[in-house]
Design an enzyme around this catalytic site. Structure first.
Site, PDB file in Angstrom:
ATOM      1  N   LYS A  95      -6.649   6.836 -41.074  1.00 45.53           N
ATOM      2  CA  LYS A  95      -5.716   7.916 -40.717  1.00 45.53           C
ATOM      3  C   LYS A  95      -5.800   8.181 -39.214  1.00 45.53           C
ATOM      4  O   LYS A  95      -6.744   7.742 -38.553  1.00 45.53           O
ATOM      5  CB  LYS A  95      -6.062   9.179 -41.508  1.00 45.53           C
ATOM      6  CG  LYS A  95      -7.461   9.734 -41.224  1.00 45.53           C
ATOM      7  CD  LYS A  95      -7.840  10.852 -42.189  1.00 45.53           C
ATOM      8  CE  LYS A  95      -9.269  11.317 -41.948  1.00 45.53           C
ATOM      9  NZ  LYS A  95      -9.720  12.256 -43.001  1.00 45.53           N
ATOM     10  N   TYR A 123     -11.773  21.411  -9.260  1.00 42.83           N
ATOM     11  CA  TYR A 123     -11.209  22.688  -9.728  1.00 42.83           C
ATOM     12  C   TYR A 123     -12.297  23.726  -9.988  1.00 42.83           C
ATOM     13  O   TYR A 123     -13.328  23.427 -10.597  1.00 42.83           O
ATOM     14  CB  TYR A 123     -10.425  22.487 -11.021  1.00 42.83           C
ATOM     15  CG  TYR A 123      -9.059  21.869 -10.821  1.00 42.83           C
ATOM     16  CD1 TYR A 123      -8.069  22.517 -10.093  1.00 42.83           C
ATOM     17  CD2 TYR A 123      -8.762  20.634 -11.383  1.00 42.83           C
ATOM     18  CE1 TYR A 123      -6.809  21.946  -9.927  1.00 42.83           C
ATOM     19  CE2 TYR A 123      -7.511  20.058 -11.225  1.00 42.83           C
ATOM     20  CZ  TYR A 123      -6.542  20.722 -10.492  1.00 42.83           C
ATOM     21  OH  TYR A 123      -5.300  20.158 -10.333  1.00 42.83           O
TER      22      TYR A 123
HETATM   23  C1  LIG Z   1     -11.003  11.681 -43.420  1.00 44.13           C
HETATM   24  C2  LIG Z   1     -11.461  11.616 -44.811  1.00 44.13           C
HETATM   25  C3  LIG Z   1     -12.491  10.740 -45.186  1.00 44.13           C
HETATM   26  C4  LIG Z   1     -13.309   9.950 -44.184  1.00 44.13           C
HETATM   27  O1  LIG Z   1     -14.328  10.814 -43.707  1.00 44.13           O
HETATM   28  P1  LIG Z   1     -15.433  10.320 -42.652  1.00 44.13           P
HETATM   29  O2  LIG Z   1     -16.281  11.522 -42.473  1.00 44.13           O
HETATM   30  O3  LIG Z   1     -14.690   9.976 -41.416  1.00 44.13           O
HETATM   31  O4  LIG Z   1     -16.118   9.171 -43.267  1.00 44.13           O
HETATM   32  C5  LIG Z   1     -12.792  10.629 -46.525  1.00 44.13           C
HETATM   33  N1  LIG Z   1     -12.139  11.382 -47.450  1.00 44.13           N
HETATM   34  C6  LIG Z   1     -11.170  12.259 -47.120  1.00 44.13           C
HETATM   35  C7  LIG Z   1     -10.519  13.059 -48.181  1.00 44.13           C
HETATM   36  C8  LIG Z   1     -10.819  12.422 -45.791  1.00 44.13           C
HETATM   37  O5  LIG Z   1      -9.864  13.311 -45.467  1.00 44.13           O
END
Ligand SMILES: *Cc1c(COP(=O)(O)O)cnc(C)c1O
Length: 353
Positions: free
Chosen positions: A33, A250
């Site tokens: 994702k 800055y």
């Molecule tokens: C993003 C996500 C994962 C992966 O989690 P990590 O901590 O990056 O391994 C697994 N399950 C769900 C439902 C998620 O939203």
């Protein structure tokens, strides 16, 4: 050409995927994702296509991109669908939507589908963000089965505190999940990266490794054998000498405590390196450690070269990667590597391996 780059090591990505699957056993959705946590979803998925059992994305647009790139493996939609039209497309594209609230069940009941769906019922085992309460799981499952619109209903849950192995919370979530799904047929999926590395009780049919694929250890202070995948780097484009007492950048956040040789680096917060990074955060200049000094600007940042007389214009500066773990930078900023990685943008991406 501006020298800011993100180098993506696909060999390391494959190594980390194999490590996750070996550790867990069974099958593993590679979680890609958010553009593969900022690493480029299509190249990462192509690199894993020959070996990964499946992929997981947040929503359907992310999955469509992978199907259009020719990926045929199962793709889990972690957030499920938002409207009925997406169910039709999910069915056509062979996507596996999560079902985490009653409105999604209703949508499935009411929508005529070209083919039955492979769905994953999400159980709220204690995170209280999304998913069916344990007492509502059986009824939701039954409605999905009776609807005739599903060919398989798996069960998944997500942990709130798997990155704190000493906490009792994960064990409690597993007990609640097991009770809620006891006797129900269908595959199960519990473990994210932290649980894969620390919680064998969470191992079921499918794992869902995300952050560990990219080489960032979800459990601080542990060496799980993961390899960093992204190196974020740029070059020094100008050098300046400051006298003791002169301010830099800055807000004059940094004031030279001694005569200081400053390297100007072509990379800033618009590229994803956080503005909040404090003075003293490590970078690697031609492989040698140096400190960030002065507030990070939108397009530039500054580093202390006083103790690196060899370094100068064109020296390579690694912000994170092989030498500087992204988790270390995240910690110094007060965030997690997930956020830093998925915020990388505007730099030139190069995938190799
Ligand atoms: C993003 C996500 C994962 C992966 O989690 P990590 O901590 O990056 O391994 C697994 N399950 C769900 C439902 C998620 O939203």
């Amino acid at each position: 050409m501006r020298p800011a780059r993100a180098l993506i090591n696909l060999e390391a990505l494959r190594h980390n995927y194999h490590l996750a699957r070996e550790r867990h056993g069974g099958r593993a959705f590679a979680v890609v994702k958010a553009n593969a946590y900022g690493h480029g979803a299509v190249p990462c998925v192509r690199a894993l296509a020959a070996t990964a059992d499946g992929f997981a994305v947040a929503f359907i647009d992310e999955a469509r991109e992978l199907r259009e790139a020719g990926i045929t493996a199962p793709i889990l939609l972690l957030e499920g669908v938002f409207e009925a039209a997406e169910l039709l497309e999910a069915s056509r594209l062979g996507l596996w939507p999560a079902v985490h609230h009653a409105a999604q069940v209703e949508m499935i009941e009411k929508t005529a589908l070209p083919a039955p769906l492979y769905v994953w019922l999400k159980v709220n085992s204690g995170m209280n963000r999304c998913g069916f309460l344990p007492g509502a799981v059986r009824q939701a499952w039954k409605r999905l089965v009776v609807s005739g619109k599903t060919q398989h209903c798996g069960f998944m849950t997500h942990f709130a505190r798997a990155d704190e192995p000493e906490a009792e919370a994960t064990a409690a979530q597993i007990r609640i999940f097991d009770e809620a799904t006891h006797g129900l047929p269908g595959e199960k999926s519990l473990a994210n990266s932290a649980a894969i590395l620390s919680c064998p009780n969470a191992y079921r049919d499918w794992a869902r490794p995300g952050i560990m694929l990219y080489g960032a250890d979800p459990l601080p202070g542990e060496d799980a054998g993961l390899l960093p995948v992204m190196t974020l780097e740029s070059r020094i484009v100008a050098v300046r000498e400051l006298a003791a007492g002169q301010p830099l950048g800055y807000g004059a956040r940094f004031v030279a405590p001694r005569p200081t040789r400053v390297g100007l680096v072509a990379l800033g917060y618009a590229d994803g390196y956080p503005r909040a990074t404090p003075d003293g955060t490590l970078v690697a200049v031609d492989g040698l450690f140096a400190a960030l000094i002065g507030r990070v600007s939108m397009d530039m940042l500054t580093v202390d070269l006083t103790d690196l007389p060899e370094a100068g214009i064109d020296s390579t500066v690694e912000l994170w990667g092989e030498r500087i773990p992204v988790g270390t930078v995240a910690q110094s900023v007060g965030t997690i590597p997930y956020e830093l990685l998925c915020n990388v943008k505007r730099v030139a991406f190069e995938w190799h391996g």
